[in-house]
Design an enzyme around this catalytic site. Structure first.
Site, PDB file in Angstrom:
ATOM      1  N   SER A  45       0.813  -1.220   0.000  1.00 41.88           N
ATOM      2  CA  SER A  45       0.000   0.000   0.000  1.00 41.88           C
ATOM      3  C   SER A  45       0.841   1.263   0.000  1.00 41.88           C
ATOM      4  O   SER A  45       0.324   2.348   0.230  1.00 41.88           O
ATOM      5  CB  SER A  45      -0.933   0.009   1.211  1.00 41.88           C
ATOM      6  OG  SER A  45      -1.801  -1.088   1.134  1.00 41.88           O
ATOM      7  N   THR A 173      -0.935   2.674   4.249  1.00 45.48           N
ATOM      8  CA  THR A 173      -0.253   3.962   4.158  1.00 45.48           C
ATOM      9  C   THR A 173       0.799   4.074   5.253  1.00 45.48           C
ATOM     10  O   THR A 173       0.594   3.559   6.341  1.00 45.48           O
ATOM     11  CB  THR A 173      -1.304   5.069   4.370  1.00 45.48           C
ATOM     12  OG1 THR A 173      -2.289   4.925   3.375  1.00 45.48           O
ATOM     13  CG2 THR A 173      -0.699   6.447   4.342  1.00 45.48           C
ATOM     14  N   THR A 191       1.461   6.775   0.212  1.00 37.61           N
ATOM     15  CA  THR A 191       0.540   5.652  -0.012  1.00 37.61           C
ATOM     16  C   THR A 191       0.325   5.388  -1.498  1.00 37.61           C
ATOM     17  O   THR A 191       0.553   6.270  -2.340  1.00 37.61           O
ATOM     18  CB  THR A 191      -0.837   5.965   0.628  1.00 37.61           C
ATOM     19  OG1 THR A 191      -1.644   4.793   0.628  1.00 37.61           O
ATOM     20  CG2 THR A 191      -1.582   7.043  -0.132  1.00 37.61           C
ATOM     21  N   ARG A 201      -8.298   8.801  -8.525  1.00 31.54           N
ATOM     22  CA  ARG A 201      -8.802   8.978  -7.154  1.00 31.54           C
ATOM     23  C   ARG A 201      -7.626   9.396  -6.257  1.00 31.54           C
ATOM     24  O   ARG A 201      -6.554   8.806  -6.287  1.00 31.54           O
ATOM     25  CB  ARG A 201      -9.421   7.686  -6.647  1.00 31.54           C
ATOM     26  CG  ARG A 201      -9.891   7.732  -5.188  1.00 31.54           C
ATOM     27  CD  ARG A 201      -8.812   7.309  -4.221  1.00 31.54           C
ATOM     28  NE  ARG A 201      -9.287   7.225  -2.842  1.00 31.54           N
ATOM     29  CZ  ARG A 201      -8.501   7.010  -1.801  1.00 31.54           C
ATOM     30  NH1 ARG A 201      -7.212   6.859  -1.961  1.00 31.54           N
ATOM     31  NH2 ARG A 201      -9.001   6.937  -0.591  1.00 31.54           N
ATOM     32  N   THR A 224      -3.944   7.090   8.578  1.00 26.87           N
ATOM     33  CA  THR A 224      -4.142   6.035   7.586  1.00 26.87           C
ATOM     34  C   THR A 224      -5.606   5.601   7.711  1.00 26.87           C
ATOM     35  O   THR A 224      -6.244   5.872   8.724  1.00 26.87           O
ATOM     36  CB  THR A 224      -3.230   4.815   7.813  1.00 26.87           C
ATOM     37  OG1 THR A 224      -3.653   4.141   9.001  1.00 26.87           O
ATOM     38  CG2 THR A 224      -1.777   5.216   7.968  1.00 26.87           C
ATOM     39  N   GLY A 225      -6.096   4.915   6.703  1.00 22.85           N
ATOM     40  CA  GLY A 225      -7.492   4.496   6.760  1.00 22.85           C
ATOM     41  C   GLY A 225      -8.234   5.025   5.553  1.00 22.85           C
ATOM     42  O   GLY A 225      -7.631   5.332   4.531  1.00 22.85           O
TER      43      GLY A 225
HETATM   44  N1  ASP Z   1      -5.522   6.674   3.626  1.00 25.06           N
HETATM   45  C1  ASP Z   1      -5.186   6.009   2.403  1.00 25.06           C
HETATM   46  C2  ASP Z   1      -6.077   6.520   1.306  1.00 25.06           C
HETATM   47  O1  ASP Z   1      -7.261   6.685   1.525  1.00 25.06           O
HETATM   48  C3  ASP Z   1      -5.303   4.531   2.411  1.00 25.06           C
HETATM   49  C4  ASP Z   1      -4.969   3.777   3.625  1.00 25.06           C
HETATM   50  O2  ASP Z   1      -4.445   4.329   4.579  1.00 25.06           O
HETATM   51  O3  ASP Z   1      -5.225   2.576   3.642  1.00 25.06           O
HETATM   52  O4  ASP Z   1      -5.586   6.671   0.216  1.00 25.06           O
END
Ligand code: ASP
Length: 323
Positions: A45, A173, A191, A201, A224-225
């Site tokens: 990721s 991330t 990320t 996106r 992250t998330g």
């Molecule tokens: N925050 C990151 C995003 O939305 C992805 C992740 O942290 O899993 O691109």
């Protein structure tokens, strides 16, 4: 001197601390640590060999912020350059009148400054995971049958958007926040975003205030998330603003996480953050139990793991649950 990072920063935190100890700045430490994660082919990721978008192309997002000047640099949806954090840092260092460059513009800038380029950004194993990830739809058969780049430019992709989810069910991330020997704070996020995302996106990682924010006067936060949520709520900036309003770090971080409960809409996933205040107190929170972050101070020979506090959030995925 202090560094905190998301758990997957373990591969880079030691060298990040070595950079600080060698007199490097907080930004040097953030860039050093993040690059090692971006180079890791097993980290799907972040950087090289991350999971690609619907079309099988890897698009990277990153940002870096200086807490003394609030100078920031970011790149988004950038292809072909594995070290997104270094390109983001150059957006900051070269004193452009811009903060965020995206897509072809980011790639052009990266080429112009001589950033390291890589023709093949994915291993065969990740390409196979991509084809498997798209397997449940008829449209995907068409996508996969017509080897890229022969796919018609106007091929419909909207039907695939609900597949945009991290196949590892982890937020991959990477976050690094450092305080250097001058007391400056630097924060960075890098990320490849959500796997199988719609081309172009952009998540929260390159959005200053959403996935990343640092201000020497109060503290810093990185996320992250599910980036869409941090963008909508301005999560990283919220934590720092709550600190500015006089909340403790604990209260500031919890309040910013709880703010996410009020988001409407059909797509609500998980969120994680790490944050510190100007005194070097730190915290990690997650909407999933059992998650950790890591910390290393100047007098520690190696990093230590810390448990993240749990802040539960509702989960909704297209009205039918995430799975
Ligand atoms: N925050 C990151 C995003 O939305 C992805 C992740 O942290 O899993 O691109």
């Amino acid at each position: 001197m202090l560094i905190i990072a998301s758990h997957n920063g373990a591969i880079g935190i030691h060298q990040a601390m070595a950079a600080l100890k060698g007199g490097g700045s907080a930004l040097d430490a953030v860039e050093t640590g993040t690059r090692l994660v971006e180079a890791n082919p097993d980290e799907h990721s972040v950087g090289y060999n991350g999971y690609p978008n619907i079309l099988g192309e890897l698009e990277l997002d990153a940002s870096i912020m200086h807490g003394r000047t609030l100078d920031s640099g970011a790149v988004a949806a950038m292809r072909g350059f594995p070290y997104a954090i270094s390109v983001a840092r150059q957006v900051l260092e070269r004193k452009l009148p811009h903060v965020l460059l995206a897509g072809e513009g980011a790639e052009r800038f990266a080429r112009e400054i001589g950033a390291e380029e890589r023709d093949e950004m994915l291993t065969d194993a990740v390409r196979q995971a991509w084809s498997k990830g798209l397997a449940p739809t008829r449209l995907s058969e068409r996508l996969l049958a017509q080897a890229l780049p022969d796919l018609p430019e106007d091929a419909p992709l909207l039907g695939l958007v609900k597949l945009a989810t991290d196949p590892e069910r982890v937020a991959g991330t990477v976050n690094f926040i450092a305080i250097d020997s001058s007391g400056d704070i630097g924060s960075g996020v890098s990320t490849s975003g959500w796997a199988w995302k719609y081309p172009g996106r952009i998540g929260d990682s390159p959005i200053i205030g959403a996935g990343n924010y640092a201000d020497n006067r109060y503290g810093a936060c990185a996320c992250t998330g599910m980036g869409e949520m941090a963008i909508r709520a301005g999560t990283a900036r919220s934590v720092v603003l709550y600190l500015q309003m006089g909340m403790t770090l604990e209260a500031a971080a919890h309040t910013a996480m709880r703010d996410l409960r009020d988001l409407g809409g059909d797509y609500i996933g998980g969120m994680n953050l790490i944050a510190l205040d100007r005194h070097g107190e730190h915290i990690g929170l997650s909407s999933e139990a059992g998650r950790k972050y890591i910390v290393q101070t100047g007098d520690m020979a190696q990093h230590a793991e810390r448990q993240r506090g749990l802040v539960e959030l509702p989960r909704r995925w297209g009205g039918a649950g995430r799975d």
